[in-house]
Design a protein around this motif. Sequence first.
Motif, PDB file in Angstrom:
ATOM      1  N   ARG A 223       0.938  -0.931   0.078  1.00 20.75           N
ATOM      2  CA  ARG A 223       0.099  -0.022   0.034  1.00 20.75           C
ATOM      3  C   ARG A 223       0.888   1.169  -0.054  1.00 20.75           C
ATOM      4  O   ARG A 223       1.963   1.342   0.320  1.00 20.75           O
ATOM      5  N   SER A 224       0.343   2.305  -0.478  1.00 20.29           N
ATOM      6  CA  SER A 224       1.141   3.422  -0.780  1.00 20.29           C
ATOM      7  C   SER A 224       0.201   4.708  -0.786  1.00 20.29           C
ATOM      8  O   SER A 224      -0.863   4.739  -0.283  1.00 20.29           O
ATOM      9  N   HIS A 225       0.950   6.082  -0.932  1.00 22.07           N
ATOM     10  CA  HIS A 225       0.396   7.237  -0.569  1.00 22.07           C
ATOM     11  C   HIS A 225      -0.742   7.288  -1.536  1.00 22.07           C
ATOM     12  O   HIS A 225      -1.891   7.709  -1.495  1.00 22.07           O
ATOM     13  N   ALA A 226      -0.686   6.530  -2.923  1.00 15.35           N
ATOM     14  CA  ALA A 226      -1.642   6.783  -3.885  1.00 15.35           C
ATOM     15  C   ALA A 226      -2.839   5.810  -3.425  1.00 15.35           C
ATOM     16  O   ALA A 226      -4.179   6.415  -3.687  1.00 15.35           O
ATOM     17  N   ASP A 227      -2.822   4.830  -2.723  1.00  8.20           N
ATOM     18  CA  ASP A 227      -3.881   3.971  -2.256  1.00  8.20           C
ATOM     19  C   ASP A 227      -4.929   4.885  -1.183  1.00  8.20           C
ATOM     20  O   ASP A 227      -5.919   4.932  -1.251  1.00  8.20           O
ATOM     21  N   SER A 228      -4.133   5.672  -0.180  1.00  6.66           N
ATOM     22  CA  SER A 228      -4.586   6.479   0.656  1.00  6.66           C
ATOM     23  C   SER A 228      -5.600   7.389   0.137  1.00  6.66           C
ATOM     24  O   SER A 228      -6.627   7.618   0.403  1.00  6.66           O
ATOM     25  N   VAL A 229      -4.862   8.116  -0.903  1.00  8.66           N
ATOM     26  CA  VAL A 229      -5.564   9.416  -1.660  1.00  8.66           C
ATOM     27  C   VAL A 229      -6.840   8.424  -2.268  1.00  8.66           C
ATOM     28  O   VAL A 229      -7.947   9.343  -2.226  1.00  8.66           O
ATOM     29  N   GLU A 230      -6.673   7.606  -2.971  1.00  2.00           N
ATOM     30  CA  GLU A 230      -7.629   7.003  -3.829  1.00  2.00           C
ATOM     31  C   GLU A 230      -9.022   6.612  -2.954  1.00  2.00           C
ATOM     32  O   GLU A 230     -10.206   6.697  -3.237  1.00  2.00           O
ATOM     33  N   VAL A 231      -8.480   5.928  -1.736  1.00  4.06           N
ATOM     34  CA  VAL A 231      -9.782   5.673  -0.841  1.00  4.06           C
ATOM     35  C   VAL A 231     -10.436   6.677  -0.174  1.00  4.06           C
ATOM     36  O   VAL A 231     -11.590   6.596  -0.167  1.00  4.06           O
ATOM     37  N   ILE A 232      -9.852   7.950   0.065  1.00  4.41           N
ATOM     38  CA  ILE A 232     -10.493   9.121   0.836  1.00  4.41           C
ATOM     39  C   ILE A 232     -11.350   9.460  -0.496  1.00  4.41           C
ATOM     40  O   ILE A 232     -12.293  10.177  -0.014  1.00  4.41           O
TER      41      ILE A 232
END
Length: 358
Positions: A223-232
């Motif tokens: 998991r990455s920053h991109a995953d975090s942004v996409e989920v939010i």
Amino acid sequence: MIQKDSPTVKPDLISVIIPTFNRAQLVPDAMDSVARQTYQNIEMLVVDDGSVDNTLEVLEDWSANRPAFALKVIKQNNAGVSAARNAGIAASSGEFVYFLDSDDLIYPEALQELVTPLRESSAPYVLANIWNADINGNILHAQKSGISSQCPNNIFWNCWMTHAALYRRDILGLSGHFNESLKTGEDKEFHWRLIASAGLGLMLDKRIGLRRLHHLGHLSANRSHADSVEVIEAYADWLEEPGRKDQSLSSEALESIFALALRCGKDGEFALKSRAIVLLERFSRKDSIRTKIITFIGMYDSKTYFALLLAVAENINTFRSFILSFGDFLPGGPRTSQPKGGRTKPTQKSDPIGISSG
């Protein structure tokens, strides 16, 4: 024996839904842990998400050796874990729903310990804790994760393993099922929608199973920053759909997004930083001063700049305090002094969402 779907919801029945993909080596252990439950009023649905190994053969052999056990096997083209779980929900018939990944295990008393307090309350779900373990089931005591958390003030701090909770079937209709567009973090976004729709559940101070850590296709390790942004972003889109009673985010939730934006900038992921800033602007639109400051902060693309901002932010008590203190340096910005006790030691907010590898 393998059974066909049943459209009738059955009181007290727990539907255990197990999505699997190329897990012929691991899924029998998960199924065995379900079959050993002291609570016997269960059905098990295993959704084979387009496996290309011998997973389906393994499932058929398992069923043939346990003809009295209520098992449904669903075969579908590969569509991801969310689609597999949703297919299981659609084919299930239990009053309660439980999700178990095909590489994880639960203790024999797990479902009994979850269903008893849920039946005795009006809570939307009941939640426990999980041990991390190796592939052989040996508990990794040095691993600190596996502890579930609930937080009424920050939606993004609500976090638990998928198999830590038992849900009432009817609440899944309020929040919607798993978001099939998300490739990782889909469980957390599902939990956030559930809480926003039905409120917090019960919390048990006990461990009910194991999350086996291995290298056989474990998504959470990547998991990455991109995953975090996409989920939010996915949660924000749901929150702003017409008809939602409360389309706001708390100051604590905004603080989490702000910290994520700073971490993206510190790591040089400026496109992701900009997406996080847009999220802040979407939910700060009623506060023009805050919006202008957020926009100003997001204008620069410098790793050193964002590393400095992140260091400052982690030592200021609240997002609001940071915004107000930063605004003192802007022409026409707020001139409000920092609240007493405004500085604290860094906390878990350095990883506020809990899904970023940082």
